[in-house]
Design a protein around this motif. Structure first.
Motif, PDB file in Angstrom:
ATOM      1  N   PRO A 112       0.653  12.263   9.847  1.00 15.56           N
ATOM      2  CA  PRO A 112       1.484  11.440  10.748  1.00 15.56           C
ATOM      3  C   PRO A 112       0.975  10.018  10.954  1.00 15.56           C
ATOM      4  O   PRO A 112       1.778   9.087  11.014  1.00 15.56           O
ATOM      5  CB  PRO A 112       1.486  12.228  12.058  1.00 15.56           C
ATOM      6  CG  PRO A 112       1.243  13.639  11.646  1.00 15.56           C
ATOM      7  CD  PRO A 112       0.344  13.571  10.437  1.00 15.56           C
ATOM      8  N   GLU A 113      -0.332   9.827  11.025  1.00 14.28           N
ATOM      9  CA  GLU A 113      -0.865   8.487  11.279  1.00 14.28           C
ATOM     10  C   GLU A 113      -0.687   7.544  10.088  1.00 14.28           C
ATOM     11  O   GLU A 113      -0.810   6.331  10.234  1.00 14.28           O
ATOM     12  CB  GLU A 113      -2.344   8.553  11.701  1.00 14.28           C
ATOM     13  CG  GLU A 113      -3.290   9.056  10.647  1.00 14.28           C
ATOM     14  CD  GLU A 113      -3.416  10.584  10.576  1.00 14.28           C
ATOM     15  OE1 GLU A 113      -4.271  11.053   9.806  1.00 14.28           O
ATOM     16  OE2 GLU A 113      -2.655  11.317  11.261  1.00 14.28           O
ATOM     17  N   GLU A 114      -0.393   8.077   8.913  1.00 17.37           N
ATOM     18  CA  GLU A 114      -0.184   7.236   7.726  1.00 17.37           C
ATOM     19  C   GLU A 114       1.284   7.081   7.346  1.00 17.37           C
ATOM     20  O   GLU A 114       1.613   6.269   6.488  1.00 17.37           O
ATOM     21  CB  GLU A 114      -0.932   7.815   6.525  1.00 17.37           C
ATOM     22  CG  GLU A 114      -2.416   7.619   6.581  1.00 17.37           C
ATOM     23  CD  GLU A 114      -3.101   8.031   5.292  1.00 17.37           C
ATOM     24  OE1 GLU A 114      -2.416   8.270   4.276  1.00 17.37           O
ATOM     25  OE2 GLU A 114      -4.336   8.101   5.300  1.00 17.37           O
ATOM     26  N   ARG A 115       2.150   7.828   7.937  1.00 21.49           N
ATOM     27  CA  ARG A 115       3.566   7.768   7.528  1.00 21.49           C
ATOM     28  C   ARG A 115       4.174   6.371   7.655  1.00 21.49           C
ATOM     29  O   ARG A 115       4.902   5.939   6.753  1.00 21.49           O
ATOM     30  CB  ARG A 115       4.378   8.809   8.279  1.00 21.49           C
ATOM     31  CG  ARG A 115       4.067  10.201   7.781  1.00 21.49           C
ATOM     32  CD  ARG A 115       4.943  11.269   8.382  1.00 21.49           C
ATOM     33  NE  ARG A 115       4.466  12.558   7.904  1.00 21.49           N
ATOM     34  CZ  ARG A 115       4.383  13.638   8.650  1.00 21.49           C
ATOM     35  NH1 ARG A 115       4.788  13.612   9.911  1.00 21.49           N
ATOM     36  NH2 ARG A 115       3.923  14.750   8.147  1.00 21.49           N
ATOM     37  N   PRO A 116       3.877   5.619   8.723  1.00 24.15           N
ATOM     38  CA  PRO A 116       4.440   4.261   8.792  1.00 24.15           C
ATOM     39  C   PRO A 116       3.967   3.366   7.637  1.00 24.15           C
ATOM     40  O   PRO A 116       4.724   2.510   7.183  1.00 24.15           O
ATOM     41  CB  PRO A 116       3.950   3.731  10.142  1.00 24.15           C
ATOM     42  CG  PRO A 116       3.697   4.946  10.968  1.00 24.15           C
ATOM     43  CD  PRO A 116       3.190   5.974   9.986  1.00 24.15           C
ATOM     44  N   LEU A 117       2.754   3.566   7.154  1.00 21.15           N
ATOM     45  CA  LEU A 117       2.252   2.790   6.015  1.00 21.15           C
ATOM     46  C   LEU A 117       3.112   3.026   4.786  1.00 21.15           C
ATOM     47  O   LEU A 117       3.603   2.087   4.163  1.00 21.15           O
ATOM     48  CB  LEU A 117       0.802   3.163   5.715  1.00 21.15           C
ATOM     49  CG  LEU A 117       0.222   2.579   4.428  1.00 21.15           C
ATOM     50  CD1 LEU A 117       0.054   1.072   4.546  1.00 21.15           C
ATOM     51  CD2 LEU A 117      -1.101   3.255   4.104  1.00 21.15           C
ATOM     52  N   TRP A 118       3.307   4.283   4.437  1.00 27.52           N
ATOM     53  CA  TRP A 118       4.077   4.622   3.232  1.00 27.52           C
ATOM     54  C   TRP A 118       5.553   4.280   3.406  1.00 27.52           C
ATOM     55  O   TRP A 118       6.206   3.844   2.455  1.00 27.52           O
ATOM     56  CB  TRP A 118       3.863   6.089   2.865  1.00 27.52           C
ATOM     57  CG  TRP A 118       2.422   6.353   2.602  1.00 27.52           C
ATOM     58  CD1 TRP A 118       1.533   7.014   3.407  1.00 27.52           C
ATOM     59  CD2 TRP A 118       1.666   5.884   1.486  1.00 27.52           C
ATOM     60  NE1 TRP A 118       0.289   6.993   2.849  1.00 27.52           N
ATOM     61  CE2 TRP A 118       0.331   6.311   1.667  1.00 27.52           C
ATOM     62  CE3 TRP A 118       1.981   5.144   0.342  1.00 27.52           C
ATOM     63  CZ2 TRP A 118      -0.677   6.033   0.752  1.00 27.52           C
ATOM     64  CZ3 TRP A 118       0.977   4.862  -0.570  1.00 27.52           C
ATOM     65  CH2 TRP A 118      -0.339   5.306  -0.370  1.00 27.52           C
ATOM     66  N   GLN A 119       6.070   4.444   4.618  1.00 24.99           N
ATOM     67  CA  GLN A 119       7.454   4.050   4.871  1.00 24.99           C
ATOM     68  C   GLN A 119       7.588   2.540   4.713  1.00 24.99           C
ATOM     69  O   GLN A 119       8.555   2.055   4.124  1.00 24.99           O
ATOM     70  CB  GLN A 119       7.880   4.477   6.274  1.00 24.99           C
ATOM     71  CG  GLN A 119       9.343   4.164   6.553  1.00 24.99           C
ATOM     72  CD  GLN A 119       9.771   4.611   7.943  1.00 24.99           C
ATOM     73  OE1 GLN A 119       8.956   4.850   8.830  1.00 24.99           O
ATOM     74  NE2 GLN A 119      11.073   4.715   8.134  1.00 24.99           N
ATOM     75  N   GLY A 120       6.607   1.786   5.216  1.00 21.99           N
ATOM     76  CA  GLY A 120       6.640   0.334   5.076  1.00 21.99           C
ATOM     77  C   GLY A 120       6.575  -0.101   3.619  1.00 21.99           C
ATOM     78  O   GLY A 120       7.308  -1.003   3.204  1.00 21.99           O
ATOM     79  N   LEU A 121       5.709   0.535   2.834  1.00 18.00           N
ATOM     80  CA  LEU A 121       5.639   0.193   1.405  1.00 18.00           C
ATOM     81  C   LEU A 121       6.963   0.515   0.714  1.00 18.00           C
ATOM     82  O   LEU A 121       7.435  -0.264  -0.124  1.00 18.00           O
ATOM     83  CB  LEU A 121       4.482   0.938   0.733  1.00 18.00           C
ATOM     84  CG  LEU A 121       3.084   0.498   1.156  1.00 18.00           C
ATOM     85  CD1 LEU A 121       2.033   1.432   0.562  1.00 18.00           C
ATOM     86  CD2 LEU A 121       2.812  -0.947   0.756  1.00 18.00           C
ATOM     87  N   ALA A 122       7.566   1.652   1.075  1.00 16.24           N
ATOM     88  CA  ALA A 122       8.864   2.011   0.497  1.00 16.24           C
ATOM     89  C   ALA A 122       9.922   0.981   0.877  1.00 16.24           C
ATOM     90  O   ALA A 122      10.743   0.570   0.039  1.00 16.24           O
ATOM     91  CB  ALA A 122       9.282   3.411   0.959  1.00 16.24           C
ATOM     92  N   GLN A 123       9.905   0.532   2.124  1.00 16.74           N
ATOM     93  CA  GLN A 123      10.889  -0.458   2.564  1.00 16.74           C
ATOM     94  C   GLN A 123      10.680  -1.806   1.875  1.00 16.74           C
ATOM     95  O   GLN A 123      11.654  -2.479   1.538  1.00 16.74           O
ATOM     96  CB  GLN A 123      10.841  -0.612   4.081  1.00 16.74           C
ATOM     97  CG  GLN A 123      11.427   0.589   4.790  1.00 16.74           C
ATOM     98  CD  GLN A 123      11.236   0.526   6.283  1.00 16.74           C
ATOM     99  OE1 GLN A 123      10.151   0.212   6.777  1.00 16.74           O
ATOM    100  NE2 GLN A 123      12.287   0.857   7.024  1.00 16.74           N
ATOM    101  N   LEU A 124       9.441  -2.208   1.670  1.00 19.44           N
ATOM    102  CA  LEU A 124       9.198  -3.454   0.936  1.00 19.44           C
ATOM    103  C   LEU A 124       9.746  -3.352  -0.487  1.00 19.44           C
ATOM    104  O   LEU A 124      10.389  -4.282  -0.978  1.00 19.44           O
ATOM    105  CB  LEU A 124       7.704  -3.781   0.915  1.00 19.44           C
ATOM    106  CG  LEU A 124       7.088  -4.185   2.255  1.00 19.44           C
ATOM    107  CD1 LEU A 124       5.569  -4.323   2.116  1.00 19.44           C
ATOM    108  CD2 LEU A 124       7.699  -5.462   2.797  1.00 19.44           C
ATOM    109  N   ALA A 125       9.516  -2.215  -1.134  1.00 20.62           N
ATOM    110  CA  ALA A 125      10.002  -2.045  -2.505  1.00 20.62           C
ATOM    111  C   ALA A 125      11.527  -2.016  -2.560  1.00 20.62           C
ATOM    112  O   ALA A 125      12.135  -2.633  -3.441  1.00 20.62           O
ATOM    113  CB  ALA A 125       9.417  -0.766  -3.114  1.00 20.62           C
TER     114      ALA A 125
END
Length: 157
Positions: free
Chosen positions: A75-88
């Motif tokens: 859970p503490e890393e999900r915003p990181l991966w979601q953010g990278l997905a959104q940038l892409a």
């Protein structure tokens, strides 16, 4: 009524071929290879594959790689991966000619990854990614065509 494409376990899917930016092509046309729905990479493989796809002009596919990690990350890393997905996918929208959608996703992705700027995980270049997004947002605001947007670099040099 036509039957929908389904996975072996019966879940609906869209098996239509897609172009390099993830847009569906007419049935029967040849598309690019898709990211498998059951992709199971570790963090290092995810970052390497995401960068490889971005470097080769496949930001939509990079988004799918990051999304696969987002779904299984703690859970503490999900915003990181979601953010990278959104940038892409923001880059995907820009390349598809949708600057409004691109700007929205770039802002959202940038906001999510910035939460990690004090202690960047996995040697990710959070400051560089935020600057890259700022550059694209400035270009989008000029309301002129952006012929070749720069490719983001995920890792610190």
């Amino acid at each position: 009524m036509t039957d929908r494409d389904r996975t072996p376990d019966g879940k609906p899917q869209n098996a239509r071929p897609r172009d390099a930016l993830g847009r569906p092509l007419p049935p029967g046309e040849e598309g690019v290879e898709r990211v498998p729905e059951d992709l199971d990479l570790d963090v290092e493989e995810t970052i390497a594959e995401g960068q490889r796809l971005l470097d080769h002009g496949f930001p939509f596919h990079a988004h799918e790689v990051f999304e696969a990690m987002w779904k299984k990350a703690p859970p503490e890393e999900r915003p990181l991966w979601q953010g990278l997905a959104q940038l892409a996918v923001g880059l995907t929208h820009l390349l598809r000619g949708n600057p409004t959608g691109a700007a929205s996703l770039l802002k959202q992705g940038q906001a999510r990854v910035r939460h990690y700027e004090d202690e960047p995980p996995y040697r990710l270049d959070i400051d560089g990614l935020a600057s890259w997004a700022d550059h694209l947002l400035t270009e989008i605001a000029r309301d002129e065509p952006i012929p070749a947007p720069p490719t983001p670099r995920l890792r610190m040099p």
